[in-house]
Scaffold this motif. Structure first.
Motif, PDB file in Angstrom:
ATOM      1  N   HIS A 182       0.786  -1.237   0.000  1.00 48.70           N
ATOM      2  CA  HIS A 182       0.000   0.000   0.000  1.00 48.70           C
ATOM      3  C   HIS A 182       0.815   1.284   0.000  1.00 48.70           C
ATOM      4  O   HIS A 182       0.273   2.358  -0.278  1.00 48.70           O
ATOM      5  N   ALA A 183       2.100   1.228   0.317  1.00 54.45           N
ATOM      6  CA  ALA A 183       2.853   2.463   0.552  1.00 54.45           C
ATOM      7  C   ALA A 183       2.900   3.378  -0.672  1.00 54.45           C
ATOM      8  O   ALA A 183       2.694   4.594  -0.558  1.00 54.45           O
ATOM      9  N   LEU A 184       3.167   2.829  -1.844  1.00 53.03           N
ATOM     10  CA  LEU A 184       3.257   3.678  -3.026  1.00 53.03           C
ATOM     11  C   LEU A 184       1.921   4.318  -3.364  1.00 53.03           C
ATOM     12  O   LEU A 184       1.855   5.509  -3.724  1.00 53.03           O
ATOM     13  N   ALA A 185       0.845   3.553  -3.232  1.00 52.51           N
ATOM     14  CA  ALA A 185      -0.484   4.134  -3.464  1.00 52.51           C
ATOM     15  C   ALA A 185      -0.776   5.219  -2.433  1.00 52.51           C
ATOM     16  O   ALA A 185      -1.373   6.259  -2.761  1.00 52.51           O
ATOM     17  N   ASP A 186      -0.365   4.985  -1.187  1.00 49.43           N
ATOM     18  CA  ASP A 186      -0.525   6.026  -0.161  1.00 49.43           C
ATOM     19  C   ASP A 186       0.165   7.314  -0.602  1.00 49.43           C
ATOM     20  O   ASP A 186      -0.429   8.406  -0.565  1.00 49.43           O
ATOM     21  N   LEU A 187       1.421   7.201  -1.023  1.00 48.49           N
ATOM     22  CA  LEU A 187       2.195   8.392  -1.376  1.00 48.49           C
ATOM     23  C   LEU A 187       1.649   9.086  -2.615  1.00 48.49           C
ATOM     24  O   LEU A 187       1.563  10.323  -2.662  1.00 48.49           O
ATOM     25  N   VAL A 188       1.274   8.324  -3.620  1.00 48.37           N
ATOM     26  CA  VAL A 188       0.732   8.907  -4.847  1.00 48.37           C
ATOM     27  C   VAL A 188      -0.530   9.704  -4.554  1.00 48.37           C
ATOM     28  O   VAL A 188      -0.773  10.771  -5.137  1.00 48.37           O
ATOM     29  N   THR A 189      -1.335   9.209  -3.639  1.00 46.56           N
ATOM     30  CA  THR A 189      -2.586   9.888  -3.292  1.00 46.56           C
ATOM     31  C   THR A 189      -2.353  11.063  -2.365  1.00 46.56           C
ATOM     32  O   THR A 189      -2.981  12.126  -2.515  1.00 46.56           O
ATOM     33  N   ILE A 190      -1.443  10.907  -1.408  1.00 43.53           N
ATOM     34  CA  ILE A 190      -1.281  11.886  -0.333  1.00 43.53           C
ATOM     35  C   ILE A 190      -0.394  13.063  -0.716  1.00 43.53           C
ATOM     36  O   ILE A 190      -0.687  14.217  -0.372  1.00 43.53           O
ATOM     37  N   VAL A 191       0.704  12.824  -1.410  1.00 42.32           N
ATOM     38  CA  VAL A 191       1.680  13.894  -1.647  1.00 42.32           C
ATOM     39  C   VAL A 191       1.072  15.106  -2.352  1.00 42.32           C
ATOM     40  O   VAL A 191       1.340  16.250  -1.943  1.00 42.32           O
ATOM     41  N   PRO A 192       0.229  14.944  -3.400  1.00 35.04           N
ATOM     42  CA  PRO A 192      -0.343  16.150  -4.021  1.00 35.04           C
ATOM     43  C   PRO A 192      -1.192  16.990  -3.073  1.00 35.04           C
ATOM     44  O   PRO A 192      -1.394  18.186  -3.322  1.00 35.04           O
ATOM     45  N   ALA A 193      -1.672  16.383  -1.974  1.00 35.15           N
ATOM     46  CA  ALA A 193      -2.454  17.125  -0.985  1.00 35.15           C
ATOM     47  C   ALA A 193      -1.564  17.855   0.015  1.00 35.15           C
ATOM     48  O   ALA A 193      -2.057  18.518   0.913  1.00 35.15           O
ATOM     49  N   ARG A 194      -0.267  17.705  -0.133  1.00 36.61           N
ATOM     50  CA  ARG A 194       0.750  18.462   0.598  1.00 36.61           C
ATOM     51  C   ARG A 194       0.673  18.269   2.120  1.00 36.61           C
ATOM     52  O   ARG A 194       0.451  19.210   2.877  1.00 36.61           O
ATOM     53  N   PRO A 195       0.925  17.073   2.605  1.00 41.36           N
ATOM     54  CA  PRO A 195       1.040  16.885   4.052  1.00 41.36           C
ATOM     55  C   PRO A 195       2.282  17.598   4.573  1.00 41.36           C
ATOM     56  O   PRO A 195       3.234  17.847   3.819  1.00 41.36           O
ATOM     57  N   ASP A 196       2.280  17.920   5.851  1.00 42.51           N
ATOM     58  CA  ASP A 196       3.462  18.546   6.432  1.00 42.51           C
ATOM     59  C   ASP A 196       4.589  17.536   6.603  1.00 42.51           C
ATOM     60  O   ASP A 196       5.760  17.925   6.630  1.00 42.51           O
ATOM     61  N   GLY A 197       4.231  16.270   6.740  1.00 41.68           N
ATOM     62  CA  GLY A 197       5.258  15.260   6.892  1.00 41.68           C
ATOM     63  C   GLY A 197       4.702  13.867   6.721  1.00 41.68           C
ATOM     64  O   GLY A 197       3.482  13.660   6.694  1.00 41.68           O
ATOM     65  N   ILE A 198       5.607  12.915   6.599  1.00 35.48           N
ATOM     66  CA  ILE A 198       5.256  11.506   6.462  1.00 35.48           C
ATOM     67  C   ILE A 198       5.942  10.728   7.579  1.00 35.48           C
ATOM     68  O   ILE A 198       7.167  10.846   7.767  1.00 35.48           O
ATOM     69  N   MET A 199       5.173   9.921   8.311  1.00 32.59           N
ATOM     70  CA  MET A 199       5.740   8.977   9.267  1.00 32.59           C
ATOM     71  C   MET A 199       5.894   7.630   8.579  1.00 32.59           C
ATOM     72  O   MET A 199       4.943   7.117   7.985  1.00 32.59           O
ATOM     73  N   LEU A 200       7.108   7.068   8.674  1.00 32.94           N
ATOM     74  CA  LEU A 200       7.406   5.800   8.024  1.00 32.94           C
ATOM     75  C   LEU A 200       7.554   4.704   9.073  1.00 32.94           C
ATOM     76  O   LEU A 200       8.489   4.744   9.879  1.00 32.94           O
ATOM     77  N   PRO A 201       6.671   3.704   9.074  1.00 35.72           N
ATOM     78  CA  PRO A 201       6.750   2.634  10.067  1.00 35.72           C
ATOM     79  C   PRO A 201       7.619   1.473   9.606  1.00 35.72           C
ATOM     80  O   PRO A 201       7.934   1.346   8.422  1.00 35.72           O
TER      81      PRO A 201
END
Length: 301
Positions: A76-95
């Motif tokens: 799921h990680a790549l789909a998460d990033l593709v969807t989330i990054v254009p919405a401009r989060p302040d940061g990403i937590m990587l587990p």
């Protein structure tokens, strides 16, 4: 270069619950962790990432808005990033990550920021650095990691990785392996020049226990703590905000050394203080400034 994270309280909100996301974002938490990983069932992953992206695009940000994505080696990680990054989060937590994963995340973020027309490097990262057995051997390897602003640790996933029946001793304190992980995460963050963040206190009804844990974490050198319920936020914010007496003492120490340039040891209130005390005082004043900035950014409790 990414600045170390300035946040006392980091409040999780399940990414598939609009109500809980709104409640967390309206809280006094310095930072909201919109979760796409452990709190979201497999069947809800896609809907959760869409909901989180919509929230990021449309909600006024009264506190920092970060997203915990799924592990990079999962589905799921790549789909998460593709969807989330254009919405401009302040940061990403990587587990469930190691240094190499943090470097790979930087590469993904750089490509996605460029594709979205966003400033390169604008999205910071935080690594949960103890959730696999192998990761524990790399806690000193994070110096120079691109985008990295903080390190934290997870007692529950660590226990699962170790095959433990429990991570607690009979008196309720963490057993030795998990005390070790807490200490090594603190040391690893300091070695990397990033912010050490304490893990969650799982019993959200235990206010007294939370206050004790948070106070001990701050004494040890942690600069903030994660929360799983809005009721924990005020306790954590108080624990990680220096008191007026602490600030006044630190200001006296700094002023005394400023008035005595070249001195290595000076008397204050019947005790001798030296350069390590000056460094501690300067660090405390920096923490107080960061807490004040974070508190002014967040809404009142």
């Amino acid at each position: 270069m990414t600045a170390p994270l300035a946040a006392r309280s980091l409040l999780f909100a399940p990414g598939d619950s609009a109500r809980k996301i709104a409640k967390a974002s309206a809280s006094a938490a310095d930072l909201v962790l919109l979760d796409l990983e452990d709190s979201v069932a497999e069947a809800n992953k896609a809907a959760a990432r869409d909901l989180v992206a919509e929230h990021l695009r449309t909600t006024e940000r009264r506190n920092a808005q970060w997203v915990r994505i799924n592990p990079l080696d999962g589905a799921h990680a790549l789909a998460d990033l593709v969807t989330i990054v254009p919405a401009r989060p302040d940061g990403i937590m990587l587990p469930k990550a190691m240094r190499a994963d943090a470097d790979r995340l930087d590469q993904y973020l750089t490509a996605l920021e460029a594709a979205a027309g966003l400033p390169i490097g604008g999205i910071a990262t935080m690594v949960v650095a103890t959730e696999t057995a192998k990761a524990t051997f790399g806690l000193g390897d994070y110096a120079g990691t691109p985008r990295l602003a903080a390190l934290t640790w997870g007692a529950e996933d660590s226990a699962a990785a170790f095959g433990a029946s429990s991570n607690r001793a009979p008196d309720g304190s963490y057993d030795f392996p998990y005390q070790m992980l807490r200490a090594l995460t603190l040391a690893g963050a300091c070695a990397a020049g990033v912010t050490p963040i304490e893990t969650i206190h799982t019993d959200f009804r235990d206010s007294e226990g939370l206050a004790d844990v948070a106070a001990a974490a701050r004494r040890a050198g942690y600069r903030g703590m994660m929360a799983i319920h809005p009721d924990q936020v005020a306790i954590i914010n108080a624990a990680f905000s220096p008191t007026a007496a602490e600030i006044a003492h630190a200001e006296r120490v700094v002023a005394l050394f400023a008035d005595n340039p070249g001195a290595g040891t000076i008397g204050l209130d019947g005790a001798m203080i030296d350069l390590p005390h000056l460094k501690q005082a300067q660090a405390l004043l920096a923490i107080a400034h960061a807490a004040d900035v974070a508190g002014n950014r967040a809404p009142p409790a």
